[in-house]
Motif scaffolding. Structure first.
Motif, PDB file in Angstrom:
ATOM      1  N   LYS A   1       0.973  -1.333  -0.085  1.00 45.03           N
ATOM      2  CA  LYS A   1      -0.080   0.055  -0.036  1.00 45.03           C
ATOM      3  C   LYS A   1       0.865   1.356  -0.085  1.00 45.03           C
ATOM      4  O   LYS A   1       0.398   2.084  -0.506  1.00 45.03           O
TER       5      LYS A   1
ATOM      6  N   ASN B   1      -5.565  -7.703  -3.448  1.00 45.57           N
ATOM      7  CA  ASN B   1      -6.228  -6.712  -2.518  1.00 45.57           C
ATOM      8  C   ASN B   1      -4.868  -6.716  -1.519  1.00 45.57           C
ATOM      9  O   ASN B   1      -3.783  -7.407  -1.380  1.00 45.57           O
TER      10      ASN B   1
ATOM     11  N   MET C   1      -5.579  -6.501  11.120  1.00 49.27           N
ATOM     12  CA  MET C   1      -6.298  -5.407  10.419  1.00 49.27           C
ATOM     13  C   MET C   1      -5.645  -4.065  10.489  1.00 49.27           C
ATOM     14  O   MET C   1      -5.956  -3.217  11.297  1.00 49.27           O
TER      15      MET C   1
ATOM     16  N   SER D   1      -3.327  -3.621   5.384  1.00 52.11           N
ATOM     17  CA  SER D   1      -3.970  -5.194   5.186  1.00 52.11           C
ATOM     18  C   SER D   1      -5.505  -4.999   5.365  1.00 52.11           C
ATOM     19  O   SER D   1      -5.952  -4.467   6.335  1.00 52.11           O
ATOM     20  N   THR D   2      -6.102  -5.507   4.446  1.00 52.94           N
ATOM     21  CA  THR D   2      -7.525  -5.659   4.516  1.00 52.94           C
ATOM     22  C   THR D   2      -8.397  -6.828   4.667  1.00 52.94           C
ATOM     23  O   THR D   2      -7.905  -7.966   4.431  1.00 52.94           O
TER      24      THR D   2
ATOM     25  N   GLU E   1     -10.701  -7.582   2.659  1.00 48.54           N
ATOM     26  CA  GLU E   1     -10.848  -8.353   1.373  1.00 48.54           C
ATOM     27  C   GLU E   1      -9.710  -9.069   0.941  1.00 48.54           C
ATOM     28  O   GLU E   1      -9.877 -10.207   0.368  1.00 48.54           O
TER      29      GLU E   1
END
Length: 271
Positions: A90, A117, A135, A139-140, A142
């Motif tokens: 990300k 994702n 979380m 990190s997601t 999804e």
């Protein structure tokens, strides 16, 4: 070359690492920005690598990407069963780092899956039949669902479990780690403690001030041996009958990562 992982404590065979040639703190809010003692940092890193090698671990270095955080190789991927998952990063300054891992996997014909994702390896704590995923800001949910679908379709019996924790901490491995099948170390920064505790017979509590200096960010080499950069952790685990090896890593820790962050395990012994 084979890749296989089912937990974080079986005898370690093979680590992937990245030498900190481009290491730099870029976060303007980090009080240590511009204050790295580079000769000391390289010495500490070399000592850590030598400790791994002296304990029978095979270490290979990935190609360098022009990234100041590439030393933290844990984040760019993670192995579950015999699949090497390639992370989708990300942070804009780190999005190209997985390219070095992809090149390595292609060279050695390692089975891979490329995540669609966002997820980073620092949020993954694999523990036999479960895979805890922090979380974090990177990190997601999804990604959790995506990993679960891949595991299911490949008949890998691992359940992906999202874990909520204080997002002021970058990754789950900064506040939680497994020691062996029955024991883990956990800080109060983790909110879903009951979920984690249900998978361990004993939970060793870590004080917040120790978690703040990455006391849970140690590596398990197998054979009841760990390497830690924190003297409190070394003492706690020694009292638990663990062979705890202390190694100073203070200069790298200034950037927010310690031994777990700096190592990407791809192979451990398994029955």
């Amino acid at each position: 070359m084979k890749a296989f992982l089912k937990n974080q404590y079986d005898k370690l065979i093979h680590y992937l690492m990245v030498y900190p040639c481009n290491f730099e703190i870029t976060d303007p809010g980090n009080p240590y920005k511009g204050k790295i003692d580079y000769p000391l940092m390289f010495s500490q890193y070399n000592n850590f690598v030598n400790t791994l090698i002296n304990n029978g671990v095979k270490v290979q270095f990935l190609d360098l990407i022009n990234s100041p955080s590439q030393v933290f190789s844990r984040d760019i991927g993670f192995v579950v069963g015999d699949i090497l998952f390639i992370s989708k990063m990300k942070s804009p300054e780190r999005i190209h780092e997985p390219a070095a891992l992809i090149k390595f996997a292609e060279k050695y014909n390692i089975r891979t899956y490329h995540m669609q994702n966002h997820i980073e390896g620092g949020d993954v704590v694999l523990h036999d039949e479960v895979m805890f995923v922090g979380m974090s800001r990177r990190s997601t949910l999804e990604a959790c669902s995506e990993v679960q679908e891949v595991l299911n379709s490949n008949n890998i019996p691992v359940k992906v479990i999202p874990i909520n924790f204080d997002n002021k901490k970058l990754h789950l491995d900064c506040v939680f780690n497994s020691i062996d099948k029955d024991r883990c170390i956990l800080s109060s920064y983790v909110y879903d403690t009951d979920i984690i505790k249900s998978h361990f017979k004993k939970v060793i509590s870590l004080k917040d001030e120790d978690a703040d200096v990455l006391a849970s960010n140690f590596v398990c080499l197998g054979n009841n041996t760990i390497v830690t950069s924190n003297k409190t952790t070394a003492k706690l685990l020694f009292e638990e009958g663990v062979n705890a090896i202390y190694s100073d890593y203070s200069e790298v820790i200034k950037a927010g990562g310690s031994f777990t962050c700096s190592t990407l395990p791809i192979l451990r012994e398994h029955n």
